[in-house]
Design a protein around this motif. Structure first.
Motif, PDB file in Angstrom:
ATOM      1  N   GLU A 273       8.605  45.573 -30.082  1.00 40.41           N
ATOM      2  CA  GLU A 273       7.805  44.532 -30.815  1.00 40.41           C
ATOM      3  C   GLU A 273       8.817  43.949 -31.904  1.00 40.41           C
ATOM      4  OE1 GLU A 273       4.319  44.574 -34.206  1.00 40.41           O
ATOM      5  OE2 GLU A 273       3.814  45.396 -31.948  1.00 40.41           O
ATOM      6  N   ILE A 274       9.739  44.965 -32.362  1.00 43.62           N
ATOM      7  CA  ILE A 274      10.421  44.286 -33.429  1.00 43.62           C
ATOM      8  C   ILE A 274      11.764  43.731 -32.889  1.00 43.62           C
ATOM      9  CG2 ILE A 274      12.158  44.925 -35.283  1.00 43.62           C
ATOM     10  CD1 ILE A 274       9.092  45.131 -36.036  1.00 43.62           C
ATOM     11  N   GLU A 275      12.259  44.424 -31.675  1.00 42.45           N
ATOM     12  CA  GLU A 275      13.439  43.865 -30.887  1.00 42.45           C
ATOM     13  C   GLU A 275      12.948  42.323 -30.375  1.00 42.45           C
ATOM     14  OE1 GLU A 275      15.105  44.143 -26.502  1.00 42.45           O
ATOM     15  OE2 GLU A 275      14.017  45.842 -27.469  1.00 42.45           O
ATOM     16  N   ILE A 276      11.803  41.997 -29.754  1.00 42.44           N
ATOM     17  CA  ILE A 276      11.423  40.870 -29.364  1.00 42.44           C
ATOM     18  C   ILE A 276      10.950  39.996 -30.347  1.00 42.44           C
ATOM     19  CG2 ILE A 276       9.391  39.714 -28.015  1.00 42.44           C
ATOM     20  CD1 ILE A 276       8.994  42.288 -26.351  1.00 42.44           C
ATOM     21  N   ALA A 277      10.362  40.020 -31.367  1.00 42.37           N
ATOM     22  CA  ALA A 277      10.022  39.180 -32.380  1.00 42.37           C
ATOM     23  C   ALA A 277      10.923  38.829 -33.512  1.00 42.37           C
ATOM     24  CB  ALA A 277       8.554  39.568 -32.841  1.00 42.37           C
ATOM     25  N   TYR A 278      11.700  39.978 -33.944  1.00 44.35           N
ATOM     26  CA  TYR A 278      12.304  39.822 -35.051  1.00 44.35           C
ATOM     27  C   TYR A 278      13.981  40.090 -34.999  1.00 44.35           C
ATOM     28  CZ  TYR A 278       7.879  39.668 -37.093  1.00 44.35           C
ATOM     29  OH  TYR A 278       6.434  39.247 -37.385  1.00 44.35           O
ATOM     30  N   THR A 279      14.349  40.055 -33.928  1.00 44.42           N
ATOM     31  CA  THR A 279      15.840  40.439 -33.913  1.00 44.42           C
ATOM     32  C   THR A 279      16.647  39.263 -34.449  1.00 44.42           C
ATOM     33  OG1 THR A 279      15.664  41.806 -32.025  1.00 44.42           O
ATOM     34  CG2 THR A 279      17.960  40.664 -32.117  1.00 44.42           C
ATOM     35  N   SER A 280      16.249  37.854 -34.424  1.00 46.65           N
ATOM     36  CA  SER A 280      17.075  36.847 -35.049  1.00 46.65           C
ATOM     37  C   SER A 280      16.984  36.984 -36.475  1.00 46.65           C
ATOM     38  CB  SER A 280      16.265  35.705 -34.313  1.00 46.65           C
ATOM     39  OG  SER A 280      15.069  35.356 -34.866  1.00 46.65           O
TER      40      SER A 280
ATOM     41  N   TRP B  23       2.632  37.803 -25.617  1.00 45.29           N
ATOM     42  CA  TRP B  23       2.754  39.298 -25.723  1.00 45.29           C
ATOM     43  C   TRP B  23       1.969  39.714 -24.434  1.00 45.29           C
ATOM     44  CZ3 TRP B  23       5.885  41.576 -28.757  1.00 45.29           C
ATOM     45  CH2 TRP B  23       6.245  40.897 -29.864  1.00 45.29           C
ATOM     46  N   LEU B  24       1.222  39.180 -23.789  1.00 47.22           N
ATOM     47  CA  LEU B  24       0.573  39.624 -22.406  1.00 47.22           C
ATOM     48  C   LEU B  24       1.879  39.843 -21.493  1.00 47.22           C
ATOM     49  CD1 LEU B  24      -2.050  40.232 -20.583  1.00 47.22           C
ATOM     50  CD2 LEU B  24      -1.846  37.760 -20.101  1.00 47.22           C
ATOM     51  N   ALA B  25       2.611  38.943 -21.142  1.00 42.18           N
ATOM     52  CA  ALA B  25       3.766  38.962 -20.232  1.00 42.18           C
ATOM     53  C   ALA B  25       4.589  40.411 -20.622  1.00 42.18           C
ATOM     54  CB  ALA B  25       4.563  37.928 -20.187  1.00 42.18           C
ATOM     55  N   GLU B  26       4.520  40.571 -21.944  1.00 43.14           N
ATOM     56  CA  GLU B  26       5.555  41.816 -22.686  1.00 43.14           C
ATOM     57  C   GLU B  26       4.974  43.058 -22.585  1.00 43.14           C
ATOM     58  OE1 GLU B  26       8.726  41.379 -23.108  1.00 43.14           O
ATOM     59  OE2 GLU B  26       9.171  39.284 -23.208  1.00 43.14           O
ATOM     60  N   GLU B  27       3.710  42.903 -22.485  1.00 49.03           N
ATOM     61  CA  GLU B  27       2.735  44.295 -22.280  1.00 49.03           C
ATOM     62  C   GLU B  27       2.566  44.641 -23.695  1.00 49.03           C
ATOM     63  OE1 GLU B  27       3.734  46.977 -18.983  1.00 49.03           O
ATOM     64  OE2 GLU B  27       3.307  45.480 -17.545  1.00 49.03           O
ATOM     65  N   GLY B  28       2.483  44.014 -24.650  1.00 45.28           N
ATOM     66  CA  GLY B  28       2.501  44.269 -26.132  1.00 45.28           C
ATOM     67  C   GLY B  28       1.345  43.968 -26.976  1.00 45.28           C
ATOM     68  N   TYR B  29       1.600  43.701 -28.132  1.00 46.87           N
ATOM     69  CA  TYR B  29       0.450  43.646 -28.878  1.00 46.87           C
ATOM     70  C   TYR B  29       0.537  42.222 -29.593  1.00 46.87           C
ATOM     71  CZ  TYR B  29      -2.169  44.324 -33.339  1.00 46.87           C
ATOM     72  OH  TYR B  29      -2.849  44.014 -34.579  1.00 46.87           O
ATOM     73  N   THR B  30       1.267  42.020 -30.705  1.00 53.06           N
ATOM     74  CA  THR B  30       1.573  40.784 -31.440  1.00 53.06           C
ATOM     75  C   THR B  30       2.682  40.850 -32.209  1.00 53.06           C
ATOM     76  OG1 THR B  30       0.279  39.122 -32.914  1.00 53.06           O
ATOM     77  CG2 THR B  30      -0.115  41.632 -33.416  1.00 53.06           C
ATOM     78  N   GLY B  31       2.920  39.736 -32.687  1.00 53.78           N
ATOM     79  CA  GLY B  31       3.925  39.662 -33.828  1.00 53.78           C
ATOM     80  C   GLY B  31       3.290  39.249 -35.237  1.00 53.78           C
ATOM     81  N   ALA B  32       2.171  39.522 -35.393  1.00 56.50           N
ATOM     82  CA  ALA B  32       1.537  38.958 -36.657  1.00 56.50           C
ATOM     83  C   ALA B  32       1.557  40.139 -37.740  1.00 56.50           C
ATOM     84  CB  ALA B  32       0.075  38.795 -36.310  1.00 56.50           C
TER      85      ALA B  32
END
Length: 346
Positions: free
Chosen positions: A127-134, A92-101
């Motif tokens: 966040e949802i796109e990155i962590a939960y798309t699958s 999430w650092l590379a994505e400039e995001g927060y977390t998928g928790a």
């Protein structure tokens, strides 16, 4: 990562027997970076200075939080619940995001529909796109399931524009739909929500527009100048019983809603104390109300919170104790860390 076939989506309350659930993963989590006005309105003042771009949480803290999430998922599997998880190790650092928790912030199941949040905080927009798309792709293979994805218009960076800034109650304006799905709680066909520093009227209208037929959003009146997420304010334990935070909402305000008119409404009887280690960087000790109810009889509670567990048990619940302090430290508890996919209310 291979995604197991999902049973579908069918969940419209917080207490019917849980059959399938998403449990988050922390990944390389970071303090969420957002405009100072948003941070100052919502985050604990002692830690507000930490919310800067590219500021990861301590590695040891995240390792322990990840272990707690894994243990929590194992508890749910042992109870016969299908558990679905995002990929491990997202940076999430590379994505400039927060977390998928904390998937409950970004996804809400209502009947056979999954609604994705239109986040107010820019750092959470993917966040949802990155962590939960699958997982969402697997869910969408069931033709009965409706997936409501965040519209492109939610990229609009207008929420802090200054119109009416001197009179409005919340940090954000109403220029485009904004909401975290954690600002809503499902009680059958009535969904109780709150306005907050991340949820505006346009966001409420957006949710109502996309709900299955017969479902209705009603907004509760809270006394919380730092409001952000409703799941440390009210907690339905089973049909007819709800506990609430008397520092944020009154019984009278709750009883204004027909769905709660005849319910047993129980105020949490203690003033919870914040731990000293690890610190609650993003939350308050009222996370004692942020529990996951498995079936109206059993619930998952933080392992060290014996005071809350004893009180919940006095209300007829069986408490399953699970360590979660390090997840608490990075922004939430059991309700935040999950998304119900299937609850059996037949």
């Amino acid at each position: 990562m291979t995604i197991k076939p999902v049973l579908g989506v069918q969940a419209d309350d917080e207490w019917s027997p849980l059959r399938a659930v998403i449990v988050g993963r922390a990944g390389r989590a970071c303090f969420p970076s957002a405009p100072a006005k948003m941070i100052e309105a919502t985050m604990p003042s002692a830690h507000a200075h930490r919310f800067q771009p590219k500021a990861p949480f301590p590695e040891k803290l995240i390792a322990k939080a990840e272990a707690e999430l894994d243990y929590f998922a194992a508890i749910l599997k042992a109870e016969g619940i299908e558990v679905y998880r995002p990929p491990a190790g997202i940076d999430w650092l590379a994505e400039e995001g927060y977390t998928g928790a904390m998937p409950r912030d970004g996804l809400m199941s209502v009947g056979n529909t999954l609604i994705e949040a239109c986040f107010a905080w820019p750092c959470r927009s993917r966040e949802i796109e990155i962590a939960y798309t699958s997982i969402l792709d697997a869910v969408s293979k069931d033709t009965r399931v409706q997936i409501v994805r965040r519209p492109a218009s939610s990229f609009a960076n207008t929420l802090l524009d200054e119109e009416d800034s001197c009179t409005r109650q919340w940090a954000i304006n109403n220029s485009r739909p904004a909401f975290d799905t954690a600002d809503f709680m499902r009680l059958g066909h009535t969904i109780l929500g709150q306005y907050s520093h991340v949820t505006n009227q346009a966001g409420v209208d957006y949710i109502q527009q996309h709900l299955p037929k017969g479902y209705q959003v009603e907004m509760i009146e809270v006394n919380d100048p730092s409001a952000m997420h409703i799941d440390a304010t009210i907690l339905p334990l089973r049909d007819g019983l709800l506990v609430y935070n008397p520092m944020k909402i009154t019984e009278a305000a709750l009883r204004q809603h027909a769905v709660l008119a005849s319910w047993d409404l129980q105020p949490y009887p203690f003033i919870p104390q914040a731990p000293t280690e690890p610190p609650l960087y993003m939350t308050s000790p009222w996370l004692c109300l942020n529990a996951l109810v498995l079936d109206g009889k059993r619930m998952v509670v933080e392992a060290s919170d014996l005071q809350s567990a004893q009180w919940y048990e006095s209300l007829g619940m069986e408490c399953i104790m699970c360590p979660f302090k390090h997840v608490n430290s990075i922004g939430g508890s059991f309700h935040c860390a999950t998304v119900d996919l299937v609850r059996d209310n037949s």
